[in-house]
Design an enzyme around this catalytic site. Sequence first.
Site, PDB file in Angstrom:
ATOM      1  N   HIS A  87       0.856  -1.192   0.000  1.00 18.46           N
ATOM      2  CA  HIS A  87       0.000   0.000   0.000  1.00 18.46           C
ATOM      3  C   HIS A  87       0.895   1.247   0.000  1.00 18.46           C
ATOM      4  O   HIS A  87       1.948   1.250   0.653  1.00 18.46           O
ATOM      5  CB  HIS A  87      -0.916  -0.004   1.225  1.00 18.46           C
ATOM      6  CG  HIS A  87      -1.998   1.020   1.134  1.00 18.46           C
ATOM      7  ND1 HIS A  87      -1.772   2.349   1.386  1.00 18.46           N
ATOM      8  CD2 HIS A  87      -3.297   0.915   0.774  1.00 18.46           C
ATOM      9  CE1 HIS A  87      -2.894   3.020   1.196  1.00 18.46           C
ATOM     10  NE2 HIS A  87      -3.842   2.176   0.824  1.00 18.46           N
ATOM     11  N   GLU A 159      -4.036   1.733  -7.269  1.00 17.39           N
ATOM     12  CA  GLU A 159      -4.378   2.868  -6.410  1.00 17.39           C
ATOM     13  C   GLU A 159      -3.456   4.043  -6.728  1.00 17.39           C
ATOM     14  O   GLU A 159      -2.332   4.101  -6.197  1.00 17.39           O
ATOM     15  CB  GLU A 159      -4.203   2.495  -4.934  1.00 17.39           C
ATOM     16  CG  GLU A 159      -5.157   1.448  -4.425  1.00 17.39           C
ATOM     17  CD  GLU A 159      -5.438   1.621  -2.927  1.00 17.39           C
ATOM     18  OE1 GLU A 159      -6.603   1.737  -2.566  1.00 17.39           O
ATOM     19  OE2 GLU A 159      -4.486   1.655  -2.133  1.00 17.39           O
TER      20      GLU A 159
END
Length: 238
Positions: A87, A159
């Site tokens: 992430h 993302e």
Amino acid sequence: MKYIVLNHKMNMDYKTMKIYLEQLKKLDTKGNKLIVCPSDIYLTNFLEAQFIVGSQNASSNKDGAYTGEVSAAQLRSLGVKYTLVGHSERRKYFKESNQEINKKIRLLLLNKIKPILCVGESLNEKNSDSTKEVIFKQLKGAFDKLSKKNVDNLIIAYEPVWAIGSGNIPTKEEIETVISYIKDLIFQNFNVNIKILYGGSVNEKNIDIINQVQGLDGYLLGTVSLDIEKMRVLIDKL
Ligand code: 13P
């Protein structure tokens, strides 16, 4: 059927989580696959409530003297089925390298946990037209020494860093360009039709646009995952 992955990040105290959990039990997912990634301290709460559960992180070490870390084997022994890896917040605040991400992926796969690998470009990288180059590097590093079978058990989340928590999202065409780039690259190298999620400021209002993107397998939700009512509206629109 779409994947709906909830990344709670570092939110909710115990009491708030208990109330949330009761509300989430009543949420009709309309046949979509809900995966909850709470803080580690609440993993068992969601597992005991029969949710499919993912962790937000796992150690890049197997076991031993690593204070504060949680291993893939420990997560597996609890019943965790997925783990977020790479992430952008972990890359940024915890200086995670592609090499460390690769170590985590290999340990997770050994423990039969499916990694959800997050990739994406920063605003500077987008503005300098290097999105594909950045994603190529992230994938090359993360996929080092992986077999076709390994890649079969992976999910990618696209993302864009600039979209996370900002309220801004790419256009439908921009998302389509990136995800077809990733899908083609992985198919050419591993002969695998990889699953891809989109994450970054997805909400109950813009889901109509994002849901038109061809080839998306689901969504990775941050802020909106903390609000059951908004998720209900979002799921109704899928
Ligand atoms: P937001 O939905 O808050 O932008 O967060 C997205 C995210 O980082 C999910 O992993």
